[in-house]
Design a protein around this motif. Structure first.
Motif, PDB file in Angstrom:
ATOM      1  N   PHE A 161       0.834  -1.208   0.000  1.00  0.00           N
ATOM      2  CA  PHE A 161       0.000   0.000   0.000  1.00  0.00           C
ATOM      3  C   PHE A 161       0.867   1.255   0.000  1.00  0.00           C
ATOM      4  CE2 PHE A 161      -2.370   3.263   2.416  1.00  0.00           C
ATOM      5  CZ  PHE A 161      -3.407   3.461   1.522  1.00  0.00           C
ATOM      6  N   GLY A 162       1.914   1.260   0.834  1.00  0.00           N
ATOM      7  CA  GLY A 162       2.819   2.410   0.888  1.00  0.00           C
ATOM      8  C   GLY A 162       3.554   2.626  -0.419  1.00  0.00           C
ATOM      9  N   ILE A 163       3.992   1.542  -1.045  1.00  0.00           N
ATOM     10  CA  ILE A 163       4.669   1.657  -2.337  1.00  0.00           C
ATOM     11  C   ILE A 163       3.706   2.182  -3.393  1.00  0.00           C
ATOM     12  CG2 ILE A 163       5.721   0.292  -4.195  1.00  0.00           C
ATOM     13  CD1 ILE A 163       6.970  -1.438  -1.964  1.00  0.00           C
ATOM     14  N   GLY A 164       2.439   1.760  -3.302  1.00  0.00           N
ATOM     15  CA  GLY A 164       1.430   2.276  -4.223  1.00  0.00           C
ATOM     16  C   GLY A 164       1.206   3.775  -4.058  1.00  0.00           C
ATOM     17  N   LEU A 165       1.187   4.239  -2.803  1.00  0.00           N
ATOM     18  CA  LEU A 165       1.046   5.681  -2.572  1.00  0.00           C
ATOM     19  C   LEU A 165       2.234   6.458  -3.114  1.00  0.00           C
ATOM     20  CD1 LEU A 165      -0.429   5.988   1.044  1.00  0.00           C
ATOM     21  CD2 LEU A 165      -1.557   6.462  -1.125  1.00  0.00           C
ATOM     22  N   VAL A 166       3.426   5.914  -2.944  1.00  0.00           N
ATOM     23  CA  VAL A 166       4.623   6.584  -3.473  1.00  0.00           C
ATOM     24  C   VAL A 166       4.547   6.654  -4.994  1.00  0.00           C
ATOM     25  CG1 VAL A 166       7.123   6.392  -3.746  1.00  0.00           C
ATOM     26  CG2 VAL A 166       6.094   5.997  -1.516  1.00  0.00           C
ATOM     27  N   GLY A 167       4.142   5.538  -5.611  1.00  0.00           N
ATOM     28  CA  GLY A 167       4.012   5.536  -7.071  1.00  0.00           C
ATOM     29  C   GLY A 167       2.962   6.509  -7.564  1.00  0.00           C
ATOM     30  N   LEU A 168       1.826   6.561  -6.861  1.00  0.00           N
ATOM     31  CA  LEU A 168       0.764   7.487  -7.230  1.00  0.00           C
ATOM     32  C   LEU A 168       1.230   8.938  -7.095  1.00  0.00           C
ATOM     33  CD1 LEU A 168      -2.242   7.891  -7.999  1.00  0.00           C
ATOM     34  CD2 LEU A 168      -2.718   7.944  -5.535  1.00  0.00           C
ATOM     35  N   GLY A 169       1.872   9.240  -5.979  1.00  0.00           N
ATOM     36  CA  GLY A 169       2.365  10.600  -5.774  1.00  0.00           C
ATOM     37  C   GLY A 169       3.429  10.997  -6.788  1.00  0.00           C
ATOM     38  N   THR A 170       4.281  10.048  -7.136  1.00  0.00           N
ATOM     39  CA  THR A 170       5.329  10.333  -8.125  1.00  0.00           C
ATOM     40  C   THR A 170       4.732  10.568  -9.503  1.00  0.00           C
ATOM     41  OG1 THR A 170       6.856   8.952  -6.871  1.00  0.00           O
ATOM     42  CG2 THR A 170       7.479   9.465  -9.118  1.00  0.00           C
ATOM     43  N   SER A 171       3.771   9.743  -9.881  1.00  0.00           N
ATOM     44  CA  SER A 171       3.169   9.917 -11.203  1.00  0.00           C
ATOM     45  C   SER A 171       2.314  11.186 -11.272  1.00  0.00           C
ATOM     46  CB  SER A 171       2.347   8.692 -11.588  1.00  0.00           C
ATOM     47  OG  SER A 171       1.277   8.523 -10.688  1.00  0.00           O
ATOM     48  N   LEU A 172       1.621  11.517 -10.174  1.00  0.00           N
ATOM     49  CA  LEU A 172       0.820  12.743 -10.173  1.00  0.00           C
ATOM     50  C   LEU A 172       1.678  14.002 -10.150  1.00  0.00           C
ATOM     51  CD1 LEU A 172      -2.157  11.896  -7.794  1.00  0.00           C
ATOM     52  CD2 LEU A 172      -2.183  12.103 -10.286  1.00  0.00           C
ATOM     53  N   LEU A 219       1.560  12.621  -0.468  1.00  0.00           N
ATOM     54  CA  LEU A 219       1.402  11.216  -0.861  1.00  0.00           C
ATOM     55  C   LEU A 219       2.733  10.468  -0.817  1.00  0.00           C
ATOM     56  CD1 LEU A 219      -1.097  11.426  -3.871  1.00  0.00           C
ATOM     57  CD2 LEU A 219      -1.484  10.368  -1.646  1.00  0.00           C
ATOM     58  N   ILE A 220       3.770  11.087  -1.325  1.00  0.00           N
ATOM     59  CA  ILE A 220       5.090  10.447  -1.329  1.00  0.00           C
ATOM     60  C   ILE A 220       5.608  10.275   0.092  1.00  0.00           C
ATOM     61  CG2 ILE A 220       7.492  10.743  -2.042  1.00  0.00           C
ATOM     62  CD1 ILE A 220       6.392  12.128  -4.583  1.00  0.00           C
ATOM     63  N   SER A 221       5.433  11.283   0.931  1.00  0.00           N
ATOM     64  CA  SER A 221       5.912  11.208   2.316  1.00  0.00           C
ATOM     65  C   SER A 221       5.161  10.157   3.123  1.00  0.00           C
ATOM     66  CB  SER A 221       5.765  12.564   2.999  1.00  0.00           C
ATOM     67  OG  SER A 221       6.513  13.536   2.329  1.00  0.00           O
ATOM     68  N   ILE A 222       3.852  10.143   3.013  1.00  0.00           N
ATOM     69  CA  ILE A 222       3.041   9.176   3.763  1.00  0.00           C
ATOM     70  C   ILE A 222       3.337   7.756   3.288  1.00  0.00           C
ATOM     71  CG2 ILE A 222       0.675   8.392   4.173  1.00  0.00           C
ATOM     72  CD1 ILE A 222      -0.121  11.391   4.118  1.00  0.00           C
ATOM     73  N   GLY A 223       3.416   7.566   1.976  1.00  0.00           N
ATOM     74  CA  GLY A 223       3.715   6.241   1.439  1.00  0.00           C
ATOM     75  C   GLY A 223       5.089   5.742   1.856  1.00  0.00           C
ATOM     76  N   SER A 224       6.070   6.616   1.850  1.00  0.00           N
ATOM     77  CA  SER A 224       7.419   6.231   2.279  1.00  0.00           C
ATOM     78  C   SER A 224       7.446   5.864   3.752  1.00  0.00           C
ATOM     79  CB  SER A 224       8.398   7.376   2.028  1.00  0.00           C
ATOM     80  OG  SER A 224       8.451   7.703   0.671  1.00  0.00           O
ATOM     81  N   THR A 225       6.746   6.618   4.571  1.00  0.00           N
ATOM     82  CA  THR A 225       6.707   6.341   6.007  1.00  0.00           C
ATOM     83  C   THR A 225       6.033   5.006   6.296  1.00  0.00           C
ATOM     84  OG1 THR A 225       6.610   8.715   6.450  1.00  0.00           O
ATOM     85  CG2 THR A 225       5.962   7.232   8.232  1.00  0.00           C
ATOM     86  N   ILE A 226       4.917   4.737   5.642  1.00  0.00           N
ATOM     87  CA  ILE A 226       4.227   3.459   5.843  1.00  0.00           C
ATOM     88  C   ILE A 226       5.128   2.301   5.442  1.00  0.00           C
ATOM     89  CG2 ILE A 226       2.324   2.022   4.991  1.00  0.00           C
ATOM     90  CD1 ILE A 226       0.647   4.573   4.841  1.00  0.00           C
ATOM     91  N   THR A 227       5.806   2.432   4.313  1.00  0.00           N
ATOM     92  CA  THR A 227       6.676   1.361   3.824  1.00  0.00           C
ATOM     93  C   THR A 227       7.838   1.108   4.768  1.00  0.00           C
ATOM     94  OG1 THR A 227       6.087   1.962   1.565  1.00  0.00           O
ATOM     95  CG2 THR A 227       8.041   0.594   1.858  1.00  0.00           C
ATOM     96  N   ILE A 228       8.457   2.151   5.255  1.00  0.00           N
ATOM     97  CA  ILE A 228       9.614   2.001   6.132  1.00  0.00           C
ATOM     98  C   ILE A 228       9.211   1.425   7.482  1.00  0.00           C
ATOM     99  CG2 ILE A 228      11.360   3.299   7.418  1.00  0.00           C
ATOM    100  CD1 ILE A 228      11.486   5.172   4.952  1.00  0.00           C
ATOM    101  N   VAL A 229       8.125   1.913   8.062  1.00  0.00           N
ATOM    102  CA  VAL A 229       7.697   1.411   9.369  1.00  0.00           C
ATOM    103  C   VAL A 229       7.271  -0.054   9.267  1.00  0.00           C
ATOM    104  CG1 VAL A 229       5.906   1.651  11.142  1.00  0.00           C
ATOM    105  CG2 VAL A 229       7.093   3.668  10.290  1.00  0.00           C
TER     106      VAL A 229
END
Length: 80
Positions: A25-36, A50-60
């Motif tokens: 899910f976090g990787i998906g948010l990062v991808g979405l934020g990057t593409s947008l 989106l990129i910050s939240i997705g990265s944080t979810i993925t790392i945690v």
């Protein structure tokens, strides 16, 4: 009985199924934020969030460790 893991051991250990889903899910948010961020009309604040939240979810989620030993290790506890 707690095992103290080093950072490298924790990163390389097996991850529970829920946290694997959270990583995806976090990787998906990062991808979405990057593409947008490449769309001309999109707000920079939204894509950055989106990129910050997705990265944080993925790392945690990466630091969760699957436990193979039971949590309660007292030998005199009987299940009744």
């Amino acid at each position: 009985m707690q095992n103290k893991l080093t950072l490298w051991q924790r990163v390389r250990s097996d991850t529970p199924a829920f946290f694997k889903c959270a990583q995806l899910f976090g990787i998906g948010l990062v991808g979405l934020g990057t593409s947008l961020s490449q769309v001309a009309g999109m707000s920079a604040k939204l894509t950055t969030a989106l990129i910050s939240i997705g990265s944080t979810i993925t790392i945690v989620a990466q630091f969760a460790v699957k436990q193979y030993q039971p949590l309660n290790t007292k030998p005199d506890d009987d299940i009744k």
